[in-house]
Design a protein around this motif. Structure first.
Motif: not given
Ligand code: HEC
Ligand code: HEC
Length: 348
Positions: A65, A84, A98, A111, A130-132
């Motif tokens: 990712i 995502s 974005a 957010w 939860l991401e990288m």
């Protein structure tokens, strides 16, 4: 003696740090000058390094990712997936955002506004489970092992030691070069092009009490279309009797202040043609759904933005309608205007 800004060559002579080339932002007629951040001056070399890092899965635990997995250029650096997915296919709690003209958004990011600089922001997804999901020390070590990267750090920052500070500085520099300024609306603002009659009617709805959009999404900050007076708002997505019933506390999650529950960062309206689905929870798949939502009027809760409540109450008084009560044609006009903010050159 400190050698931190020098490096020893094989023959033991000391190599002097190379000169960097200052980045010159394009001057855009209808934009304010790009704010300069003295803490992280932008250079051509720093941007090139940040760009490589942004697109490189090396920053994720299993090397699958990259930042661009959830900020895809063809979607104006957002993600068409409602949630995502990070390493191990783990879904995150919110819709991706974005990345456009970020240099003019200097207030708060995410957010819920939990970080105040892009540099600080860039370190978080790397470690987020939860991401990288890669400990930052490991990220530093991995990059340090790549001679090509070490050379780029040398050229950008005059050091061959890879650190979190420099990784995030480079990414911040690159992100600020994601400039979008060739939408139909920009060309109209520069006097290069006309808007159609429908688009002009839509603009009028947008910037008058008829649509009431401008209190939060304002063309007085054309770079981002976020009102200079407001960064966060509860735009009435949900009706709850207690703020504790919001599924996502938004800004309140970060500040802990119940007055902030249900308030979210006001997003840019640029490039909406490429950034569906919409809102922090991606609840609306199309712009028509967004417009129908505003047309029905905001749902009530304690933290509903006072201006929205005030305007809706006034409409009830004058017309008997809580919502905007736009006709089918007016809704189409508003949509046509919103789409003039999309810049197809940006996604290529
Ligand atoms: C797994 C998907 C994913 C990855 C990978 C990811 N992001 Fe994000 N990004 C998101 C989501 C989701 C949000 C909104 C999160 C929130 O508000 O809690 C976000 C928000 C942001 C924002 C805030 C924008 C704004 O207007 O406030 C920036 C900037 C950003 N990401 C940059 C990056 C960078 C740089 C990387 C790589 C180091 C990265 N992202 C990696 C999903 C991702
Ligand atoms: C009181 C402030 C406020 C007003 C007035 C307002 N908005 Fe919003 N708008 C927001 C906030 C805050 C969000 C993000 C809400 C969230 O995700 O929880 C948003 C989200 C959006 C989005 C989704 C963008 C995205 O990337 O997800 C669109 C499109 C939009 N608004 C258009 C409009 C239009 C058109 C009007 C006028 C009819 C309008 N807004 C009026 C505050 C406002």
């Amino acid at each position: 003696m400190s050698l931190s800004f020098y490096a020893c060559k094989k023959d033991n002579t000391i190599e002097e740090a190379p000169k960097t080339t200052a980045y010159v932002a394009p001057s855009i007629q209808n934009f304010r000058t790009m704010p300069i951040d003295a803490a992280n001056p932008m250079t051509v070399e720093g941007i090139a390094l940040g760009k490589k890092l942004f697109f490189d899965p090396i920053l994720s635990r299993d090397s699958t990712i990259s930042c661009s997995s959830c900020h895809k250029q063809e979607n104006s650096f957002s993600d068409p997936r409602p949630r995502s997915r990070g390493v191990d296919d783990m879904p995150g709690p919110r819709h991706s955002m974005a990345l456009i003209n970020l240099a003019w958004q200097k207030d708060r990011f995410f957010w819920d506004g939990r970080v105040s600089t892009l540099k600080e922001q860039a370190g978080l997804p790397i470690e987020d489970p939860l991401e990288m999901h890669l400990p930052i020390a490991q990220a530093e070590q991995r990059i340090q092992r790549h001679p090509e990267y070490v050379d780029m750090f040398w050229k950008a920052f005059g050091t061959k030691t890879v650190t979190k500070d420099l990784i995030t500085k480079a990414i911040e520099q690159f992100e600020k070069t994601l400039l979008s300024y060739n939408s139909k609306f920009d060309k109209y603002a520069r006097g290069e092009m006309e808007l159609s009659a429908s688009e002009l009617r839509g603009l009028d709805i947008f910037k008058t009490e008829k649509g009431d959009c401008f209190h939060c999404h304002s063309s007085t900050a054309p770079e981002v279309f976020i009102s200079p007076d407001r960064t966060f708002a509860n735009n009435g997505l949900d009706s709850v009797s207690s703020v504790l019933d919001f599924a996502d506390f938004g800004l309140g999650k970060f500040t802990g202040n119940t007055n902030d529950y249900g308030r979210f960062k006001i997003p840019t309206l640029r490039n909406l043609a490429f950034t569906a689905p919409y809102m922090h929870d991606a609840r609306f798949a199309t712009l028509d759904e967004v417009i129908d939502f505003y047309n029905d009027g905001p749902k009530g809760s304690l933290t509903l933005e006072p201006i929205m409540r005030e305007k809706a109450n006034k409409r009830v008084e004058l017309t008997g309608h809580w919502g905007l009560n736009l006709s089918t044609q007016e809704k189409a006009d508003l949509k046509a205007f919103l789409l003039t903010l999309s810049d197809s050159t940006f996604i290529r």
